[in-house]
Design a protein around this motif. Sequence first.
Motif, short mmCIF file in Angstrom:
data_model
loop_
_atom_site.label_atom_id
_atom_site.label_comp_id
_atom_site.label_asym_id
_atom_site.label_seq_id
_atom_site.Cartn_x
_atom_site.Cartn_y
_atom_site.Cartn_z
N THR A 240 0.43 7.11 -6.50
CA THR A 240 0.72 6.06 -5.52
C THR A 240 -0.50 5.16 -5.42
N LEU A 241 -0.23 3.86 -5.21
CA LEU A 241 -1.30 2.89 -5.22
C LEU A 241 -1.83 2.67 -3.81
N ALA A 242 -3.07 3.12 -3.58
CA ALA A 242 -3.64 3.01 -2.24
C ALA A 242 -4.15 1.58 -2.00
N ASP A 243 -4.74 0.98 -3.03
CA ASP A 243 -5.29 -0.36 -2.83
C ASP A 243 -4.98 -1.23 -4.04
N ALA B 256 0.85 -1.19 0.00
CA ALA B 256 0.00 0.00 0.00
C ALA B 256 0.88 1.23 0.00
N GLY B 257 0.56 2.15 -0.90
CA GLY B 257 1.33 3.39 -0.96
C GLY B 257 2.52 3.34 -1.90
N MET B 258 2.74 2.18 -2.52
CA MET B 258 3.86 2.10 -3.45
C MET B 258 3.61 3.02 -4.65
N LYS B 259 4.70 3.48 -5.26
CA LYS B 259 4.54 4.36 -6.42
C LYS B 259 4.14 3.54 -7.64
#
Lengths: 487, 570
Positions: A395-398, A77-80
């Motif tokens: 950024t990828l939240a889910d 979670a949160g990765m770019k």
Amino acid sequence: MRNYSYPGSSELDRRHFLRLAGMGLGALATGGITLRPAAAAAPKIQPTADAVIFVYMGGGQAAAETWDPKRYTPFTAGMKASEVYSTFPSIPTSADGVNISKYLSQMAKVMHHGAVVSSFKPGFMGVPIHVRHIFHLHTCYMPPQTVAAPSMGSIVARTLGPRHPDVPAFVDIGQRLEFPGLTAEIKTAHSPGFLGSAYGPFAIPDPATAALAVRPPANMSKERFEERFRRLEALQQRRAAAQQTADKRDELFTAVEGARRLIHSPAAAALDLSLEPKESYEAYDTGRFGLGCLLARRLVESGVRFVEVAYEYDPFKNWDTHDNGHTRTVAMKNEIDRPLAQLIRDLHQRQLLSRTLVVVASEFSRAMLVEGVTDDPDPVRREYLNRTSVKVPDTLADEKSYGLHRHFTGAGSLLMFGGGIRGGIRYGKTSDEPPFNIVEKPVTMPDLHATIYRALGIPADLSYEIEGRPFYVTPDGKGKAVRELFA
Amino acid sequence: MTFRRGLIALGVLLVASVMPAAPPPAAPAVGQPAAPLHINTDSAKKDPTPDWRTRVRRELAELMPPTAPAGAGNPVDALLDSWRKKQKQLLPPANPCDDRVFLRRASLDLVGLLPDEKQVEAFAADHSPTKRTALVQRLLADRTAYAEHWMTFWNDLLRNDEAAWIEINHPPITAWLFKSLSDNKPYDLFAAELINPGPQGPVGFIQGVDWKFATSASETPPMQAARSVAQVFQGVNLKCASCHNHFTRPWKLDDAWALAGCFSTTPLESQRCDRPTGRIVGPRFLFAGLGEIPADVPVAKRREVVATMVTRPRNPRFAKVIVNRLFKQLFGQGIIDQVDDFDGSPGFMPELLDYLAYDFAMHDYDLKHTLELLATSNAYQMQAVATVRSAVRDDAVKGDAEPPFVGLRVKRMTAEQFSDAVSKLTGSWRRAELAKAEVPNLQPRAWRFRDTDSLAAALGRPSRDVIQSGRPDGASVLQALELINGDVLRDHLTTAAQWMLSGPLGQQADIANVVDTICLRAYCRHATPAEVQQGRELLGTPAAAAADRQAGWEDFLWLVVMRAEFQYIE
């Protein structure tokens, strides 16, 4: 329209054959199955395949998630978004040095029979719209065209005919051509074009019910169905007997006779999947696509020349993963892995693989951040593409955003098995950095078609005449078969 | 005035086709003043554009007509007879067809529908020597039926389609087309409106398809407009020349681009195979001598000038191209059989083409006039020739050679004719999603079906992303399968059997009479004993079980429509 320059499979022979068939000589249909080879008379190109199974992955299958895996970047979670390469680890295969993506473990066991082409280059048409690329993949021509371009299956049907006189030359499995929301463009991609409906596909949208295509209509007993033919014959023969010369109206009767022979032909039995042993049926049965692979094998065994099996193009569904790419891809891999591998194994076991070319292709690939190509020269179009294509957050939240969700036309992957293709190799190379552009040995659409045609003994500059000009099976006849792919 | 002199004067209509080597083909010299024209005053009254018509007639008067062939009969026959006498090989003598064949043929060819049993009986009972002419006139006078039939032909030719395309979204011209056909709009006005539609007109044709984003230069809307106008109205194929000089025809790259320039809001630079040449060309018309196209006026004005140049009587091609298409629709073979390409063969009889074209112009470009002239000729009333003509035509015919004209050919029904014929035969009209165009709410004839179903596709209804100027007429196994066990025909016949069983025919106990009625509708003739026998075995009397009757009627109707005698126009 005429056969313009094809020196291979003798047209004379073919016409002779058609004439015989036209006279309704049942003799051709009887007895054991004698399959015609690809090219009857001494051809310039020695065919290495007699039949083709063209497996189409509808919607744009991501190469990095399947046949050309890149560095695995697991979800956090949160990765770019820019950090996402492949969303799967890679696995080794039976071919040395050829890795593919996880969840393709059955395919990994048969890769020594085939080649991965990592450097397939879809055409550049500005904006990567599915229907355009689907048309391109099927016809080798970019739309729009000024004449109705035939699909590859129709060209093969017209050029070589079926391998058994009573079966269709070209069967098209798994793609519905008539359902709400689907556009007329899909029909044109699967059409015989100017070659005419006689060379069109015998369409089996759902393999599970394929047998219905050659059975009496629903609620009609077999006896009643046969009775109809007997009665028609009784009425028709009266008129035909009075005619001494070839009468155009008899073409209809001949066609009905042909349809009736087809109904009793090996292909008709092949269409009936209930005749497949239970164990084997289950090995393929992952759903519609899996059964399509089984049907393709049965049809090739019965003498069909060209079979397309579609993992159906259905906008925003199937390989058209605009969201949940990772999760959806797992499910689809589970659906394709077992039956595709079983198809290769079965063909090999039955000693058909050496003369049957199996191709797996998609209209384009997918990337995380790039829509179209990276080097699009037109800034206005680049801006348009970024504005209109699926939004990728920074950024990828889910996990919904975890997957390759954009249409990428810079590179794609193909598989080729059998039919003279060298096994156990990877051809071409893509960059290890996103969006994974081609760095070596690009295979263009004309080259892909030329390679398939070459396997069948058809030169890339074969042409048919339409409106007084030659229409080549690859544009301007310039497709180059990839020699290195052949054993 | 001799026939020959007339021809020279009418060089107008010949120059480009016999001397294709000098591009752009020169427009014809103006002929000597001719005798006063016979003006059809009826149509003059109706003509909504008196200035246009006056100008056209004045120009026509400057051209010398081909002399009408001697004799009181139909000029088409006189010309064909003179042609036939010149043939080295004697053609087999043609015999007149009988009345029922003629009735069925004329009905299907002119209005696309089978006659009903009453019309068949009445026609047989009519002993007037002019009844065939009267029939043709009556059919053509049926505005609606005529328009509905010819919609298929024109939709193909003008690539008008309402199917769901992602990229093809040019406005349909269905409503305009339907009204123009039912009003029998003079064809020069019809063409002029297509070329220069104005905001309320049929913009879809000339607008073409604005393909989204990148396409080849030869697919820009102005080039599509040029190609469409050239192909449809001038018998000129600019497809090759929109990329490079044509290899076998006189058209150069810049001819195509110059014509495209007429339809462009900006000056056009020609492009050879998608590479700019550096030459700004045009605007210029295909043929010289028809006037100039001003470059510095709005595009609407240029389109107006082009419309005039295409349709004016001195244009070599306009009338010839359409009368040739009509000839092919009726006779199954064109005078020039490649109807879209007038730069090759001059046709099997150029004199006939000239006569028909001039006569058409003299009748204010009245399509129905030419159809009547053709359909009342003796040639159209002969027994049809059914010899097999290969789908791969050039097996017998090489290059530009014209296929031998042997007379009126047996034609296959189009997909639309077949569907409508089953509907008319049974009284049960198929339901399907209709094109949205605002046309009168009529029986849903198949031309109105928005999508091409599997049966229509198998029978040759084309995808209309490109211009289609003819339908295939062969039969294939895939087609037969669709007829044998396809859903579309099966459903139609199921509904039809139910409908008929609940109607007056279903109540009749006299099966011979029922079979006779069905044969009269399907084949325009009485039933044979064999057919009556099949009927007795299948149809059952009203006393029989309902389920058996339903199945029996379905089977019988299937037998009826599967016969070649049904699916071909003899």
